[in-house]
Design a protein around this motif. Structure first.
Motif, PDB file in Angstrom:
ATOM      1  N   ASP A 133      60.788  23.572  55.050  1.00  0.00           N
ATOM      2  CA  ASP A 133      59.634  22.702  54.904  1.00  0.00           C
ATOM      3  C   ASP A 133      60.050  21.256  55.193  1.00  0.00           C
ATOM      4  OD1 ASP A 133      57.561  24.557  53.204  1.00  0.00           O
ATOM      5  OD2 ASP A 133      59.633  24.899  52.593  1.00  0.00           O
ATOM      6  N   VAL A 134      59.130  20.468  55.739  1.00  0.00           N
ATOM      7  CA  VAL A 134      59.446  19.072  56.014  1.00  0.00           C
ATOM      8  C   VAL A 134      58.184  18.221  55.905  1.00  0.00           C
ATOM      9  CG1 VAL A 134      59.117  19.314  58.520  1.00  0.00           C
ATOM     10  CG2 VAL A 134      60.609  17.509  57.628  1.00  0.00           C
ATOM     11  N   PHE A 135      58.346  17.026  55.329  1.00  0.00           N
ATOM     12  CA  PHE A 135      57.318  15.995  55.356  1.00  0.00           C
ATOM     13  C   PHE A 135      57.766  14.932  56.354  1.00  0.00           C
ATOM     14  CE2 PHE A 135      56.741  17.888  51.192  1.00  0.00           C
ATOM     15  CZ  PHE A 135      55.360  17.896  51.008  1.00  0.00           C
ATOM     16  N   LEU A 136      56.900  14.581  57.302  1.00  0.00           N
ATOM     17  CA  LEU A 136      57.213  13.608  58.342  1.00  0.00           C
ATOM     18  C   LEU A 136      56.377  12.359  58.085  1.00  0.00           C
ATOM     19  CD1 LEU A 136      57.039  16.209  61.223  1.00  0.00           C
ATOM     20  CD2 LEU A 136      59.138  15.161  60.346  1.00  0.00           C
ATOM     21  N   LEU A 137      57.027  11.302  57.622  1.00  0.00           N
ATOM     22  CA  LEU A 137      56.350  10.070  57.226  1.00  0.00           C
ATOM     23  C   LEU A 137      56.613   8.997  58.278  1.00  0.00           C
ATOM     24  CD1 LEU A 137      54.814   8.360  55.092  1.00  0.00           C
ATOM     25  CD2 LEU A 137      57.036   7.970  53.981  1.00  0.00           C
ATOM     26  N   GLN A 138      55.547   8.447  58.845  1.00  0.00           N
ATOM     27  CA  GLN A 138      55.697   7.476  59.915  1.00  0.00           C
ATOM     28  C   GLN A 138      56.053   6.105  59.374  1.00  0.00           C
ATOM     29  OE1 GLN A 138      55.824   8.383  62.940  1.00  0.00           O
ATOM     30  NE2 GLN A 138      55.990   6.398  63.931  1.00  0.00           N
ATOM     31  N   GLY A 139      57.113   5.501  59.964  1.00  0.00           N
ATOM     32  CA  GLY A 139      57.499   4.139  59.636  1.00  0.00           C
ATOM     33  C   GLY A 139      56.832   3.172  60.602  1.00  0.00           C
ATOM     34  N   ILE A 140      57.634   2.431  61.369  1.00  0.00           N
ATOM     35  CA  ILE A 140      57.047   1.513  62.338  1.00  0.00           C
ATOM     36  C   ILE A 140      56.531   2.283  63.555  1.00  0.00           C
ATOM     37  CG2 ILE A 140      58.551  -0.387  61.641  1.00  0.00           C
ATOM     38  CD1 ILE A 140      60.159   0.135  64.245  1.00  0.00           C
ATOM     39  N   GLY A 141      55.588   1.692  64.256  1.00  0.00           N
ATOM     40  CA  GLY A 141      55.123   2.263  65.506  1.00  0.00           C
ATOM     41  C   GLY A 141      54.285   3.521  65.334  1.00  0.00           C
ATOM     42  N   LYS A 142      54.103   4.218  66.462  1.00  0.00           N
ATOM     43  CA  LYS A 142      53.292   5.433  66.471  1.00  0.00           C
ATOM     44  C   LYS A 142      54.091   6.588  67.074  1.00  0.00           C
ATOM     45  CE  LYS A 142      48.979   2.861  67.325  1.00  0.00           C
ATOM     46  NZ  LYS A 142      47.806   2.751  68.222  1.00  0.00           N
ATOM     47  N   ARG A 143      53.793   7.784  66.602  1.00  0.00           N
ATOM     48  CA  ARG A 143      54.388   8.983  67.187  1.00  0.00           C
ATOM     49  C   ARG A 143      53.301  10.052  67.328  1.00  0.00           C
ATOM     50  NH1 ARG A 143      59.842  11.004  67.638  1.00  0.00           N
ATOM     51  NH2 ARG A 143      60.613   9.363  66.243  1.00  0.00           N
ATOM     52  N   ASP A 172      47.002  18.198  68.037  1.00  0.00           N
ATOM     53  CA  ASP A 172      47.507  17.006  68.701  1.00  0.00           C
ATOM     54  C   ASP A 172      47.110  15.808  67.853  1.00  0.00           C
ATOM     55  OD1 ASP A 172      48.086  14.836  70.326  1.00  0.00           O
ATOM     56  OD2 ASP A 172      47.334  15.782  72.160  1.00  0.00           O
ATOM     57  N   TRP A 173      48.088  15.231  67.119  1.00  0.00           N
ATOM     58  CA  TRP A 173      47.799  14.135  66.202  1.00  0.00           C
ATOM     59  C   TRP A 173      48.709  12.948  66.504  1.00  0.00           C
ATOM     60  CZ3 TRP A 173      48.532  18.515  62.282  1.00  0.00           C
ATOM     61  CH2 TRP A 173      47.314  19.165  62.037  1.00  0.00           C
ATOM     62  N   VAL A 174      48.198  11.750  66.367  1.00  0.00           N
ATOM     63  CA  VAL A 174      48.999  10.531  66.470  1.00  0.00           C
ATOM     64  C   VAL A 174      49.120   9.927  65.083  1.00  0.00           C
ATOM     65  CG1 VAL A 174      49.135   8.194  67.396  1.00  0.00           C
ATOM     66  CG2 VAL A 174      48.355  10.080  68.863  1.00  0.00           C
ATOM     67  N   LEU A 175      50.357   9.732  64.620  1.00  0.00           N
ATOM     68  CA  LEU A 175      50.602   9.154  63.304  1.00  0.00           C
ATOM     69  C   LEU A 175      50.953   7.686  63.434  1.00  0.00           C
ATOM     70  CD1 LEU A 175      50.671  12.190  62.576  1.00  0.00           C
ATOM     71  CD2 LEU A 175      52.493  11.652  60.932  1.00  0.00           C
ATOM     72  N   GLU A 176      50.346   6.881  62.566  1.00  0.00           N
ATOM     73  CA  GLU A 176      50.606   5.450  62.502  1.00  0.00           C
ATOM     74  C   GLU A 176      51.332   5.142  61.187  1.00  0.00           C
ATOM     75  OE1 GLU A 176      47.123   3.163  63.291  1.00  0.00           O
ATOM     76  OE2 GLU A 176      46.582   4.320  65.077  1.00  0.00           O
ATOM     77  N   PRO A 177      51.848   3.915  61.020  1.00  0.00           N
ATOM     78  CA  PRO A 177      52.614   3.589  59.810  1.00  0.00           C
ATOM     79  C   PRO A 177      51.915   4.014  58.525  1.00  0.00           C
ATOM     80  CG  PRO A 177      52.779   1.798  61.371  1.00  0.00           C
ATOM     81  CD  PRO A 177      51.805   2.785  61.955  1.00  0.00           C
ATOM     82  N   GLY A 178      52.649   4.753  57.687  1.00  0.00           N
ATOM     83  CA  GLY A 178      52.114   5.226  56.415  1.00  0.00           C
ATOM     84  C   GLY A 178      51.472   6.589  56.477  1.00  0.00           C
ATOM     85  N   ASP A 179      51.181   7.096  57.698  1.00  0.00           N
ATOM     86  CA  ASP A 179      50.629   8.448  57.832  1.00  0.00           C
ATOM     87  C   ASP A 179      51.738   9.484  57.638  1.00  0.00           C
ATOM     88  OD1 ASP A 179      48.210   7.292  58.432  1.00  0.00           O
ATOM     89  OD2 ASP A 179      48.333   7.673  60.599  1.00  0.00           O
ATOM     90  N   MET A 180      51.354  10.682  57.229  1.00  0.00           N
ATOM     91  CA  MET A 180      52.363  11.717  56.955  1.00  0.00           C
ATOM     92  C   MET A 180      51.846  13.092  57.364  1.00  0.00           C
ATOM     93  SD  MET A 180      54.338  12.528  53.372  1.00  0.00           S
ATOM     94  CE  MET A 180      52.935  13.369  52.606  1.00  0.00           C
ATOM     95  N   LEU A 181      52.761  13.903  57.848  1.00  0.00           N
ATOM     96  CA  LEU A 181      52.457  15.272  58.244  1.00  0.00           C
ATOM     97  C   LEU A 181      53.383  16.217  57.502  1.00  0.00           C
ATOM     98  CD1 LEU A 181      51.076  17.374  60.133  1.00  0.00           C
ATOM     99  CD2 LEU A 181      52.824  16.816  61.846  1.00  0.00           C
ATOM    100  N   TYR A 182      52.808  17.203  56.821  1.00  0.00           N
ATOM    101  CA  TYR A 182      53.606  18.265  56.196  1.00  0.00           C
ATOM    102  C   TYR A 182      53.586  19.491  57.099  1.00  0.00           C
ATOM    103  CZ  TYR A 182      54.558  22.521  53.624  1.00  0.00           C
ATOM    104  OH  TYR A 182      55.045  23.749  53.273  1.00  0.00           O
ATOM    105  N   LEU A 183      54.768  20.083  57.320  1.00  0.00           N
ATOM    106  CA  LEU A 183      54.869  21.300  58.125  1.00  0.00           C
ATOM    107  C   LEU A 183      55.644  22.372  57.354  1.00  0.00           C
ATOM    108  CD1 LEU A 183      55.777  19.876  61.658  1.00  0.00           C
ATOM    109  CD2 LEU A 183      53.576  20.824  60.920  1.00  0.00           C
ATOM    110  N   PRO A 184      55.084  23.568  57.246  1.00  0.00           N
ATOM    111  CA  PRO A 184      55.827  24.677  56.649  1.00  0.00           C
ATOM    112  C   PRO A 184      56.914  25.162  57.604  1.00  0.00           C
ATOM    113  CG  PRO A 184      53.441  25.091  56.711  1.00  0.00           C
ATOM    114  CD  PRO A 184      53.729  23.950  57.626  1.00  0.00           C
ATOM    115  N   PRO A 185      57.811  26.030  57.141  1.00  0.00           N
ATOM    116  CA  PRO A 185      58.836  26.584  58.030  1.00  0.00           C
ATOM    117  C   PRO A 185      58.213  27.307  59.220  1.00  0.00           C
ATOM    118  CG  PRO A 185      59.320  27.109  55.734  1.00  0.00           C
ATOM    119  CD  PRO A 185      57.935  26.525  55.765  1.00  0.00           C
TER     120      PRO A 185
END
Length: 376
Positions: A133-143, A172-185
């Motif tokens: 499992d992973v939480f992906l938290l956006q810092g600076i910029g966009k991904r 298809d999502w674009v994350l900006e600073p402070g946004d977060m994506l959780y992904l299961p295995p």
């Protein structure tokens, strides 16, 4: 805080509906978040030989991975997309450790580490999947994140990374600073930088059952004792002296059946295994340790906290720190449980002499520190 982190969901709802089941996109999970290290600090860590880092660069058809320490010149490239990843940021940055433990609504026994990746425009590590499992938290910029629940996990042969051969995204999502994506295995994903950006990855431990079995057998090896020696008073003459007889096989098989374990053995194994530091982790004793009485005064006044490298877990009155079981007096257990849960306590007042001696020993080993001493 957790309410914001999970987009208004309760922990119970998140665990029931999303954990290890489906992705969750949270806009402004950490409002105003831009990271816990600057780009210069991140690059300095990448050049440090004590820090685990990877430098990944790619063209449309090829990938290259360079393990740290990184060269300053590589961190200035502009000709092609690249990214640098720092593993275990929580071990080197107090704010990183604090960020990691904002996710303690998942048991610490499952929590692994905080990784940060910096990428230039179009940088990334390619379409891949993780076994955890992973939480992906956006810092600076966009991904930009492309996500897939595909069953086809065939990898590109001979690639230095586990790149999926046929990636078919469904989100298809674009994350900006402070946004977060959780992904299961096993959810395939591909993160692509839009301009320069940083992403903070909170990962969780997911050992294979094979690894657990091997490590448990190693644990048993250290505690196992079978009395007696091999004996065969009823030995018969064999036609072939080089033959291993059925009688010998039966006798050894019967002996090996005496190897058993209990639930308490599993408890002891998990406590040691789950708190065992990673191979590259070392503890530093204080250069000029406080005397015992000075230590007690400092901790009584300002509190006591675990070092970022330490992991303290407990189960049913049994405590384990950094791979070792530790005896704790019954009256001291509530304080030690609070220390394990919160990674700090405001005071050590009320602990027994044995409890204070234990905490002082941990301090002398570099496992923990008086809180005020840590701030200096």
């Amino acid at each position: 805080m957790t309410n914001t982190l999970l987009g208004g969901l309760s922990v119970e709802t998140f665990l029931t509906e999303y954990w290890q089941k489906k992705p969750l996109l949270v806009r402004q999970a950490v409002p105003g978040f831009t990271g816990v290290v600057t780009k210069d600090e991140l690059f300095e860590l990448a050049r440090d030989p004590d820090v685990e880092s990877r430098y990944v660069t790619h063209t449309e058809t090829t990938w290259e991975v360079i393990h740290g320490p990184q060269k300053a010149s590589d961190l200035k490239r502009k000709k092609q997309p690249w990214t640098v990843l720092i593993q275990g940021l929580n071990l080197f940055c107090p704010d990183g450790d604090e960020l990691l433990h904002r996710f303690d609504f998942i048991p610490q026994a499952r929590l692994d580490d905080l990784m940060v990746s910096y990428a230039v425009d179009n940088g990334g590590v390619g379409p891949h999947f993780d076994n955890y499992d992973v939480f992906l938290l956006q810092g600076i910029g966009k991904r930009r994140w492309l996500i897939s629940d595909q069953d086809d996990r065939t990898l590109i042969e001979d690639a230095p990374l586990k790149i999926l051969q046929d990636f078919r995204p469904v989100y298809d999502w674009v994350l900006e600073p402070g946004d977060m994506l959780y992904l299961p295995p096993h959810w395939a994903h591909n993160g692509i930088a839009i301009g320069e950006c940083t992403t903070y990855s909170i990962g969780f431990r997911s050992p294979t059952y094979q690894e657990l079995a091997q490590q448990f057998l190693n644990y048993l090896q250290d505690t196992l004792q079978l009395d007696g020696i091999y004996a065969d008073p009823d030995l018969k003459h064999q036609a072939h002296s080089a033959q291993i007889s059925d009688q010998m096989i039966d006798r050894v098989a019967e002996t090996l059946q005496r190897i058993t374990w209990t639930r308490e053995d599993v408890r002891g194994f998990l406590g040691a295994y789950l708190t065992e530091p990673k191979p590259h982790v070392f503890f530093d004793s204080p250069d000029e340790p406080l005397e015992h009485d000075e230590f007690v005064e400092a901790c009584t006044k300002d509190g006591y906290r675990l070092d970022a490298r330490s992991l303290l877990l407990f189960t049913d009155g049994h405590f384990f720190i950094n791979g070792e079981p530790v005896p704790v007096e019954t009256d001291d257990q509530p304080t030690l449980q609070a220390l394990a849960d919160n990674r700090r306590v405001d005071t050590i007042a009320g602990l027994s002499e044995e409890g204070i001696a234990l905490l002082y020993d941990w301090y002398c080993c570099g496992f923990a520190h008086p809180s005020a001493n840590l701030m200096e």
